[in-house]
Write a protein that holds these residues in place. Structure first.
Motif, PDB file in Angstrom:
ATOM      1  N   THR A  46       5.368  18.658   0.611  1.00 26.72           N
ATOM      2  CA  THR A  46       6.315  18.465   1.784  1.00 26.72           C
ATOM      3  C   THR A  46       5.840  18.149   3.087  1.00 26.72           C
ATOM      4  OG1 THR A  46       6.163  20.864   2.215  1.00 26.72           O
ATOM      5  CG2 THR A  46       7.911  20.219   0.622  1.00 26.72           C
ATOM      6  N   GLY A  47       6.756  17.597   3.987  1.00 29.24           N
ATOM      7  CA  GLY A  47       6.084  17.263   5.287  1.00 29.24           C
ATOM      8  C   GLY A  47       5.242  16.124   5.068  1.00 29.24           C
ATOM      9  N   ILE A  48       5.596  15.044   3.993  1.00 29.25           N
ATOM     10  CA  ILE A  48       4.576  13.900   3.689  1.00 29.25           C
ATOM     11  C   ILE A  48       4.786  12.631   4.828  1.00 29.25           C
ATOM     12  CG2 ILE A  48       4.212  12.090   1.942  1.00 29.25           C
ATOM     13  CD1 ILE A  48       5.711  14.028  -0.038  1.00 29.25           C
ATOM     14  N   SER A  49       3.931  12.114   5.101  1.00 27.57           N
ATOM     15  CA  SER A  49       3.891  10.882   5.745  1.00 27.57           C
ATOM     16  C   SER A  49       3.029   9.789   5.196  1.00 27.57           C
ATOM     17  CB  SER A  49       3.308  11.237   7.548  1.00 27.57           C
ATOM     18  OG  SER A  49       4.238  11.829   8.092  1.00 27.57           O
ATOM     19  N   SER A  50       3.429   8.774   5.244  1.00 26.03           N
ATOM     20  CA  SER A  50       2.715   7.507   4.807  1.00 26.03           C
ATOM     21  C   SER A  50       1.884   6.913   5.980  1.00 26.03           C
ATOM     22  CB  SER A  50       3.669   6.295   4.437  1.00 26.03           C
ATOM     23  OG  SER A  50       4.383   6.597   3.228  1.00 26.03           O
ATOM     24  N   TYR A  51       0.765   6.474   5.897  1.00 25.46           N
ATOM     25  CA  TYR A  51      -0.153   6.183   6.959  1.00 25.46           C
ATOM     26  C   TYR A  51      -1.240   5.098   6.513  1.00 25.46           C
ATOM     27  CZ  TYR A  51      -3.080   9.518   4.906  1.00 25.46           C
ATOM     28  OH  TYR A  51      -3.978  10.365   3.933  1.00 25.46           O
ATOM     29  N   PHE A  52      -1.585   4.475   7.728  1.00 28.12           N
ATOM     30  CA  PHE A  52      -2.978   3.537   7.574  1.00 28.12           C
ATOM     31  C   PHE A  52      -4.102   4.256   8.794  1.00 28.12           C
ATOM     32  CE2 PHE A  52      -0.409   0.345   6.006  1.00 28.12           C
ATOM     33  CZ  PHE A  52      -1.079  -0.270   4.828  1.00 28.12           C
ATOM     34  N   ARG A  53      -5.200   4.544   8.195  1.00 32.85           N
ATOM     35  CA  ARG A  53      -6.239   5.011   9.068  1.00 32.85           C
ATOM     36  C   ARG A  53      -7.063   3.884   9.290  1.00 32.85           C
ATOM     37  NH1 ARG A  53      -7.031  10.603   6.263  1.00 32.85           N
ATOM     38  NH2 ARG A  53      -5.605  12.055   7.363  1.00 32.85           N
ATOM     39  N   ARG A  54      -7.898   3.936  10.439  1.00 34.47           N
ATOM     40  CA  ARG A  54      -9.065   3.051  10.566  1.00 34.47           C
ATOM     41  C   ARG A  54      -9.995   3.474   9.227  1.00 34.47           C
ATOM     42  NH1 ARG A  54     -14.313   2.897  14.383  1.00 34.47           N
ATOM     43  NH2 ARG A  54     -15.043   0.941  13.704  1.00 34.47           N
ATOM     44  N   SER A  55     -10.399   2.399   8.306  1.00 37.45           N
ATOM     45  CA  SER A  55     -11.047   2.708   7.183  1.00 37.45           C
ATOM     46  C   SER A  55     -12.653   2.076   7.026  1.00 37.45           C
ATOM     47  CB  SER A  55     -10.212   2.414   5.961  1.00 37.45           C
ATOM     48  OG  SER A  55      -9.178   2.939   5.919  1.00 37.45           O
ATOM     49  N   ALA A  56     -13.022   1.410   8.100  1.00 39.60           N
ATOM     50  CA  ALA A  56     -14.506   0.912   8.014  1.00 39.60           C
ATOM     51  C   ALA A  56     -15.087   1.081   9.242  1.00 39.60           C
ATOM     52  CB  ALA A  56     -14.401  -0.643   7.330  1.00 39.60           C
ATOM     53  N   GLY A  57     -16.211   1.329   9.248  1.00 37.61           N
ATOM     54  CA  GLY A  57     -17.248   1.256  10.674  1.00 37.61           C
ATOM     55  C   GLY A  57     -18.891   1.293  10.010  1.00 37.61           C
ATOM     56  N   PRO A  58     -19.545   1.396  11.255  1.00 38.40           N
ATOM     57  CA  PRO A  58     -20.901   1.347  10.678  1.00 38.40           C
ATOM     58  C   PRO A  58     -21.325   2.317   9.704  1.00 38.40           C
ATOM     59  CG  PRO A  58     -20.563   1.086  13.025  1.00 38.40           C
ATOM     60  CD  PRO A  58     -19.257   1.369  12.495  1.00 38.40           C
ATOM     61  N   GLY A  59     -21.551   1.973   8.660  1.00 41.33           N
ATOM     62  CA  GLY A  59     -22.280   2.721   7.630  1.00 41.33           C
ATOM     63  C   GLY A  59     -21.193   3.555   6.913  1.00 41.33           C
ATOM     64  N   TRP A  60     -20.019   3.324   7.155  1.00 44.13           N
ATOM     65  CA  TRP A  60     -18.972   4.344   6.419  1.00 44.13           C
ATOM     66  C   TRP A  60     -17.707   3.346   6.056  1.00 44.13           C
ATOM     67  CZ3 TRP A  60     -14.372   4.828   8.669  1.00 44.13           C
ATOM     68  CH2 TRP A  60     -14.089   4.489  10.235  1.00 44.13           C
ATOM     69  N   ALA A  61     -16.957   3.830   5.018  1.00 44.92           N
ATOM     70  CA  ALA A  61     -15.642   3.322   4.676  1.00 44.92           C
ATOM     71  C   ALA A  61     -14.871   4.494   4.024  1.00 44.92           C
ATOM     72  CB  ALA A  61     -15.895   2.058   3.791  1.00 44.92           C
ATOM     73  N   LEU A  62     -13.486   4.155   3.814  1.00 45.44           N
ATOM     74  CA  LEU A  62     -12.545   5.317   3.528  1.00 45.44           C
ATOM     75  C   LEU A  62     -11.661   4.593   2.383  1.00 45.44           C
ATOM     76  CD1 LEU A  62     -11.443   6.967   6.828  1.00 45.44           C
ATOM     77  CD2 LEU A  62     -13.465   7.729   5.269  1.00 45.44           C
ATOM     78  N   PRO A  63     -11.918   4.675   1.378  1.00 49.52           N
ATOM     79  CA  PRO A  63     -10.918   4.191   0.188  1.00 49.52           C
ATOM     80  C   PRO A  63      -9.987   5.238  -0.146  1.00 49.52           C
ATOM     81  CG  PRO A  63     -12.980   4.772  -0.886  1.00 49.52           C
ATOM     82  CD  PRO A  63     -13.283   5.096   0.633  1.00 49.52           C
ATOM     83  N   GLY A  64      -9.050   5.244  -1.088  1.00 50.60           N
ATOM     84  CA  GLY A  64      -8.205   5.958  -1.438  1.00 50.60           C
ATOM     85  C   GLY A  64      -7.485   6.627  -0.415  1.00 50.60           C
ATOM     86  N   ASP A  65      -6.575   7.854  -0.510  1.00 55.29           N
ATOM     87  CA  ASP A  65      -5.991   8.423   0.371  1.00 55.29           C
ATOM     88  C   ASP A  65      -6.735   8.953   1.793  1.00 55.29           C
ATOM     89  OD1 ASP A  65      -3.992   8.212  -1.493  1.00 55.29           O
ATOM     90  OD2 ASP A  65      -4.036  10.619  -1.912  1.00 55.29           O
ATOM     91  N   ALA A  66      -7.813   8.985   1.740  1.00 54.52           N
ATOM     92  CA  ALA A  66      -8.634   8.990   3.062  1.00 54.52           C
ATOM     93  C   ALA A  66      -8.428   8.146   4.018  1.00 54.52           C
ATOM     94  CB  ALA A  66     -10.247   9.173   2.599  1.00 54.52           C
ATOM     95  N   GLY A  67      -7.991   6.869   3.525  1.00 55.36           N
ATOM     96  CA  GLY A  67      -7.997   5.707   4.634  1.00 55.36           C
ATOM     97  C   GLY A  67      -6.268   5.077   4.555  1.00 55.36           C
ATOM     98  N   HIS A  68      -5.536   5.446   3.618  1.00 54.19           N
ATOM     99  CA  HIS A  68      -4.223   4.816   3.355  1.00 54.19           C
ATOM    100  C   HIS A  68      -3.597   5.697   2.289  1.00 54.19           C
ATOM    101  CE1 HIS A  68      -1.111   1.985   2.732  1.00 54.19           C
ATOM    102  NE2 HIS A  68      -1.283   1.453   1.794  1.00 54.19           N
ATOM    103  N   PHE A  69      -2.328   6.065   2.569  1.00 55.75           N
ATOM    104  CA  PHE A  69      -1.583   6.818   1.846  1.00 55.75           C
ATOM    105  C   PHE A  69       0.186   6.348   1.783  1.00 55.75           C
ATOM    106  CE2 PHE A  69       1.433  10.261   1.288  1.00 55.75           C
ATOM    107  CZ  PHE A  69       1.082  10.762   0.068  1.00 55.75           C
TER     108      PHE A  69
END
Length: 473
Positions: free
Chosen positions: A279-302
């Motif tokens: 419950t209380g769900i939201s769909s989103y985009f987060r910034r998902s890439a930067g120097p030395g890091w990346a966010l695949p999966g729900d960490a970056g986009h849901f």
């Protein structure tokens, strides 16, 4: 959080935080390319996680890319060869457009699926470490240089890597640590989600993935492994006050009662276990890439679970991240360019299905144009195939709403629903407004390069000097 003294420092090419879909896909792909990979997961593996776990053909094609499909099929979930959708008295049957030779769906419970994926990563050469909770990121200036974590014995350890992959879900520690936890675009869902497993009856149609919409309610029945059927309902969302003790069972039961054909599908079945909720769900985009890091999966986009896109996207973008950067891990400038391009590509590829999902997640009563779409698809197999193809990413929503088709739907809705012509015209006007807003969002927030310009990392853990315990993984 203040870390305890570090007991050991290691080096590897990539450290992946999270060993489920996105993390295992990335780790297996990196390892197959000859890269040293350490995967850290706070959970005991295998273990369950909150997920409705339907895999369209495109998701199964991702498992095939990882050489994991045969092992997943061996878990015993039936092949779902028919998609059935019903609304306003119109039932639509269709097969699935083929993706890499796969023309069926499957619903595989996460304990078994995630165990196969973790095993796939290990077999490829990745070092997977369960019960290892990441506490902070290590920085070298403005560059992510590794992580600190508590191992299974509670010792603080440190791993340095060229790339940190945050595949640790919606509440991502890595997203928080790199300052990317606040989405640059978020859309609250109009639906709550409740689901349960039922022991399916012997004569049940276990080759059909079915969905029903009645009023503002949506319900599904997806046969899965171990002779079970997963039944999910998504009624309109309620405030936090309506989600107290016992609310999940009550709201699930009430929604079932409002969807009589789903109730009939479950006739003779026995509920197994408790009702689960999101419950209380939201769909989103987060910034998902930067120097030395990346966010695949729900960490970056849901995306809201109403379109069942999460597992496919986690597998796909975990895999393509590794394919995109595997050859440039030793060149920081080239690595940064590669992860930025990977992020841009995900934004561009996902924005249309993001809009489509958010429309279905509104939690509203069926609109006149939606009713007409069901009516038309019931008599037009090609239209039904396009609709099924949107969910499996072989078609775009734009393929369904071409100008001529949209005009035809509006005209037929006016004829068939003449008594409600003002509602039809209001729906057409709303469709124009929605399409205009989506066009503006595409040109601005989701144009493809906006993500990397929206936020900047705010490292709050400093680099520590490597001690004598450092060694290579």
């Amino acid at each position: 959080m203040v870390d305890s003294p570090v007991t050991a420092v290691e080096r590897t090419d990539v450290v992946v935080v999270g060993a489920r879909c996105a993390g295992s896909a990335a780790a297996a792909t990196f390892a197959k390319a000859g890269r040293a990979v350490v995967v850290l997961d706070a959970a005991t593996l295998p273990s369950d996680t909150l997920s409705t776990h339907l895999l369209w053909p495109a998701g199964l094609a991702e498992l095939q890319h990882l050489d994991a499909l045969a092992a997943v099929e061996a878990l015993g979930a039936p092949r779902l060869t028919t998609a059935y959708a019903q609304a306003a008295g119109h039932g639509v049957d269709s097969g699935y457009p083929s993706v890499d030779g796969i023309d069926y769906a499957m619903c595989v419970r996460r304990t078994g699926l995630d165990a196969v994926l973790a095993r796939t990563a290990v077999n490829a050469g990745a070092d997977v470490r369960p019960r290892s909770r990441v506490t902070s990121v290590v920085w070298d200036g403005n560059r992510c240089a590794g992580v600190r974590y508590l191992d299974a014995e509670g010792r603080t350890r440190e791993i340095r890597a060229a790339l940190v992959v945050g595949a640790d879900g919606r509440r991502s520690t890595i997203a928080r640590e790199v300052g990317a936890d606040q989405p640059f675009l978020t859309v609250p869902s109009g639906r709550d989600c409740y689901f349960a497993y039922w022991r399916d009856r012997a004569d049940a149609p276990r080759h059909i993935a079915a969905q029903w919409r009645v009023g503002a309610d949506l319900g599904t029945a997806f046969p899965c492994d171990d002779g079970l059927v997963l039944s999910l309902v998504q009624p309109p969302a309620v405030s936090e006050a309506g989600r107290g003790p016992g609310a999940a069972q009550r709201r699930y039961t009430e929604a079932l009662a409002r969807i009589p054909d789903l109730t009939y599908r479950l006739r003779g079945c026995e509920q197994v276990g408790r009702i689960r909720s999101a419950t209380g769900i939201s769909s989103y985009f987060r910034r998902s890439a930067g120097p030395g890091w990346a966010l695949p999966g729900d960490a970056g986009h849901f995306k809201d679970p109403v379109t069942a896109q999460g597992i496919r996207d986690a597998l796909h973008y975990g895999r393509t991240l590794a394919e995109s950067v595997g050859d440039v891990l030793d060149d920081p400038r080239a690595l940064d360019a590669a992860v930025a391009e990977w992020e841009r590509r995900r934004v561009v590829e996902c924005r249309e299905i993001f809009y489509w999902t958010n429309r279905l997640a509104r939690g509203e009563t069926l609109r006149p144009l939606e009713i007409e779409l069901y009516r038309s698809a019931a008599d037009d197999p090609a239209l039904a195939q396009i609709t099924a193809g949107i969910f499996s990413r072989t078609h775009r929503p734009a393929d369904l709403y071409t100008p001529s088709r949209a005009l035809g739907l509006a005209v037929r809705a006016s004829v068939h629903q003449w008594a409600h012509l003002p509602a039809v015209l209001a729906d057409v006007a709303r469709e124009i407004r929605d399409s205009t807003l989506e066009w503006r969002t595409t040109r601005t927030t989701l144009r493809g390069d906006a993500a990397t310009a929206t936020t900047s990392p705010s490292p709050h853990v400093t680099l520590t000097t490597a001690g004598p315990g450092e060694h290579h993984v």
